[in-house]
Design a protein around this motif. Sequence first.
Motif, PDB file in Angstrom:
ATOM      1  N   UNK A  88     -33.430  58.137  10.688  1.00  0.00           N
ATOM      2  CA  UNK A  88     -34.448  57.829   9.708  1.00  0.00           C
ATOM      3  C   UNK A  88     -35.723  57.146  10.611  1.00  0.00           C
ATOM      4  N   UNK A  89     -35.166  56.112  11.426  1.00  0.00           N
ATOM      5  CA  UNK A  89     -36.164  55.426  12.233  1.00  0.00           C
ATOM      6  C   UNK A  89     -37.145  56.542  12.797  1.00  0.00           C
TER       7      UNK A  89
ATOM      8  N   UNK B 242     -34.153  41.288   5.047  1.00  0.00           N
ATOM      9  CA  UNK B 242     -35.387  41.425   4.666  1.00  0.00           C
ATOM     10  C   UNK B 242     -36.395  42.052   5.871  1.00  0.00           C
ATOM     11  N   UNK B 243     -35.996  42.037   6.984  1.00  0.00           N
ATOM     12  CA  UNK B 243     -36.700  42.372   8.171  1.00  0.00           C
ATOM     13  C   UNK B 243     -36.837  41.578   8.938  1.00  0.00           C
ATOM     14  N   UNK B 244     -37.155  42.014  10.193  1.00  0.00           N
ATOM     15  CA  UNK B 244     -37.551  41.093  11.552  1.00  0.00           C
ATOM     16  C   UNK B 244     -38.736  40.309  11.171  1.00  0.00           C
ATOM     17  N   UNK B 245     -38.992  39.231  12.007  1.00  0.00           N
ATOM     18  CA  UNK B 245     -40.033  38.451  12.176  1.00  0.00           C
ATOM     19  C   UNK B 245     -41.124  38.883  13.124  1.00  0.00           C
TER      20      UNK B 245
ATOM     21  N   UNK C 106     -20.679  49.189   7.528  1.00  0.00           N
ATOM     22  CA  UNK C 106     -20.369  50.380   7.090  1.00  0.00           C
ATOM     23  C   UNK C 106     -21.356  51.051   6.158  1.00  0.00           C
ATOM     24  N   UNK C 107     -22.239  50.353   5.630  1.00  0.00           N
ATOM     25  CA  UNK C 107     -23.497  50.464   4.963  1.00  0.00           C
ATOM     26  C   UNK C 107     -24.391  51.793   5.552  1.00  0.00           C
ATOM     27  N   UNK C 108     -24.574  51.697   6.787  1.00  0.00           N
ATOM     28  CA  UNK C 108     -25.299  52.457   7.542  1.00  0.00           C
ATOM     29  C   UNK C 108     -24.793  52.594   8.880  1.00  0.00           C
ATOM     30  N   UNK C 109     -24.967  53.757   9.680  1.00  0.00           N
ATOM     31  CA  UNK C 109     -24.476  54.004  10.944  1.00  0.00           C
ATOM     32  C   UNK C 109     -25.409  53.887  11.928  1.00  0.00           C
ATOM     33  N   UNK C 110     -25.379  53.506  13.256  1.00  0.00           N
ATOM     34  CA  UNK C 110     -26.544  53.568  14.056  1.00  0.00           C
ATOM     35  C   UNK C 110     -27.076  55.196  14.312  1.00  0.00           C
TER      36      UNK C 110
ATOM     37  N   UNK D 133     -32.338  45.586   7.787  1.00  0.00           N
ATOM     38  CA  UNK D 133     -31.797  46.007   6.546  1.00  0.00           C
ATOM     39  C   UNK D 133     -32.031  47.312   6.400  1.00  0.00           C
ATOM     40  N   UNK D 134     -32.916  47.876   7.142  1.00  0.00           N
ATOM     41  CA  UNK D 134     -33.379  49.449   6.784  1.00  0.00           C
ATOM     42  C   UNK D 134     -33.973  49.958   7.941  1.00  0.00           C
TER      43      UNK D 134
END
Length: 262
Positions: free
Chosen positions: A252-253, A191-194, A242-246, A216-217
């Motif tokens: 994308x980031x 859900x993302x960082x605080x 394995x859903x995403x790679x570094x 998560x994204x």
Amino acid sequence: MRHDTTTGMSPARRVIPCIDVREGVATSPSGIPGLADPLDVAGIAAGYAQDGAGQLFLDVVDPWPEAGYLSDLLRELKKTGLDLLVSVQHGVLPPAETCTEVLSAGADALSVSTSMVRQPDRVAEAVRLLGAARLLGVVNCSGDRQQGWHTLVDGGATRTALDALEVARRFGDLRVRALLANNVDREGTGIGYDLDLTRAASRASRLPVVASGGAGSAEQLADALRDGDATHVLVNKVVHSGRETVGSLSQAMGRCLSAGRD
């Protein structure tokens, strides 16, 4: 004001993958395609390095007496070229002699969390003997901005009455390498960082802050760097699965960060 050493750093170098380790292997099989052994820590780490990561957080859950394999593992991991941030026994700091052995084997910094609450004098002594740059402060906590953040130790198993921002200040006073701020309520959720926590920890410690818990994204990673005052972001499940790679997250980031500057 703390010095930002990340200026000009590529997005991938700001992503720190984490591998959880027990008995010398990953605690769960990795879903990264093409691995000869999905539990092989060195194989997983090599993939992260090839994707452009510069640092690896190695979270060894074994107690120190059962982590005799660690020096050999670190020597193998050092071949990847990654800087190795090593936590053992939920951030318990061993005697100075053991610290020196682990650092000599390839660790760039030892992570400290539980010992900062239970053995602060040992942490201060380690800073004196080893140098502040060889220690990474970690604040594991639960809560939110409205109720406050309570420090957790023993890997989150034990709740203390100590305010997490007070622990952050103590690490800041010692001028350790950086501060990892982790809200365990978000671990594994995606859900993302605080971001309230990362901003508050940055102000309290005046240290570079690593955002942790909830990745998560790519958008969430960018949010932490742009709006959460973080200098790096920790990722675990999202890449280990394995859903995403570094590499994919970093690209994308980078686009998100560039769009935010336009």
